[in-house]
Design an enzyme around this catalytic site. Structure first.
Site, mmCIF file in Angstrom:
data_model
loop_
_atom_site.group_PDB
_atom_site.id
_atom_site.type_symbol
_atom_site.label_atom_id
_atom_site.label_comp_id
_atom_site.label_asym_id
_atom_site.label_seq_id
_atom_site.Cartn_x
_atom_site.Cartn_y
_atom_site.Cartn_z
ATOM 1 C CG HIS A 7 8.086 -28.548 10.867
ATOM 2 N ND1 HIS A 7 7.918 -27.942 12.088
ATOM 3 C CD2 HIS A 7 9.382 -28.944 10.812
ATOM 4 C CE1 HIS A 7 9.060 -27.961 12.747
ATOM 5 N NE2 HIS A 7 9.970 -28.569 11.996
ATOM 6 C CB CYS A 20 1.039 -2.267 4.893
ATOM 7 S SG CYS A 20 0.894 -3.332 6.345
ATOM 8 C CG ASP A 53 -0.307 0.149 2.544
ATOM 9 O OD1 ASP A 53 0.938 0.288 2.610
ATOM 10 O OD2 ASP A 53 -1.031 0.139 3.558
ATOM 11 C CG HIS A 69 9.860 -24.784 12.194
ATOM 12 N ND1 HIS A 69 10.015 -24.695 13.559
ATOM 13 C CD2 HIS A 69 11.010 -25.344 11.723
ATOM 14 C CE1 HIS A 69 11.198 -25.193 13.893
ATOM 15 N NE2 HIS A 69 11.826 -25.580 12.787
ATOM 16 C CG ASN A 70 5.320 -21.666 10.719
ATOM 17 O OD1 ASN A 70 6.177 -20.908 11.152
ATOM 18 N ND2 ASN A 70 4.644 -22.484 11.510
ATOM 19 C CB THR A 95 2.533 -2.473 11.139
ATOM 20 O OG1 THR A 95 1.265 -2.956 10.677
ATOM 21 C CG2 THR A 95 2.402 -1.099 11.777
ATOM 22 C CB ILE A 133 -0.165 -5.907 11.560
ATOM 23 C CG1 ILE A 133 1.073 -6.036 12.452
ATOM 24 C CG2 ILE A 133 -1.377 -6.558 12.219
ATOM 25 C CD1 ILE A 133 1.011 -5.191 13.713
ATOM 26 N N GLY A 134 -1.574 -5.461 8.821
ATOM 27 C CA GLY A 134 -2.795 -5.428 8.014
ATOM 28 C C GLY A 134 -2.692 -6.311 6.786
#
Length: 147
Positions: free
Chosen positions: A133, A65, A8, A98-99, A67, A69-70
């Site tokens: 995993h 963005c 963004d 792992h993810n 942070t 987070i969004g």
């Protein structure tokens, strides 16, 4: 590896820095926007990046963005996406090993350009370890399918 990147307005400058790194590493990428300084809504950029990764058009995606987070929250609404918001190299590596994170979210107001480049490099080089995993990822997929 084929990568898609988006941001963004709050992540546009860092996106340009990361694009320079991708070019240096000879990694093919598509820029899904944004290319402006005026306020835009991050879900409008997270959605197409995440959908195109989930559909297999791209191997991985990067979203930026203010942070991270969004972008991460929005991207994780798309089935098949495992987006990790990361602000250090260790978490970047673990998100892959792992993810099996297929989308990386960064915050321009959280990490500087040099750290961000190191995070991206680490994330791109790390490989999913599978084994125990994989079992955990299958449980996450079950949650996703339960609605």
């Amino acid at each position: 590896m084929k990568l898609i990147i988006g941001s963004d307005h709050g992540g546009r400058n860092l996106k340009e820095e990361i694009k320079g790194l991708l070019e240096e590493l000879n990694i093919a990428y598509e820029d899904a926007g944004c290319d402006c300084d005026t306020s835009v809504d991050y879900p409008d950029y997270a959605k197409p990046v995440a959908k195109r990764v989930a559909e297999g058009e791209f191997d991985r995606g990067i979203l930026i963005c203010g942070t991270g987070i969004g972008m991460s929250i929005a991207a994780n609404k798309i089935k098949g996406i495992r987006c990790a918001v990361v602000s250090d190299e260790y978490s970047a590596r673990m998100s892959r090993e792992h993810n099996n994170a297929n989308v990386l979210a960064l915050g321009e107001r959280v990490v500087g350009p040099d750290l961000a480049k190191s995070i991206v490099r680490t994330w791109l080089e790390a490989e999913f370890q599978g084994d125990r995993h994989q079992r955990r990822l299958e449980k996450i997929e079950q949650l996703e399918n339960e609605g």
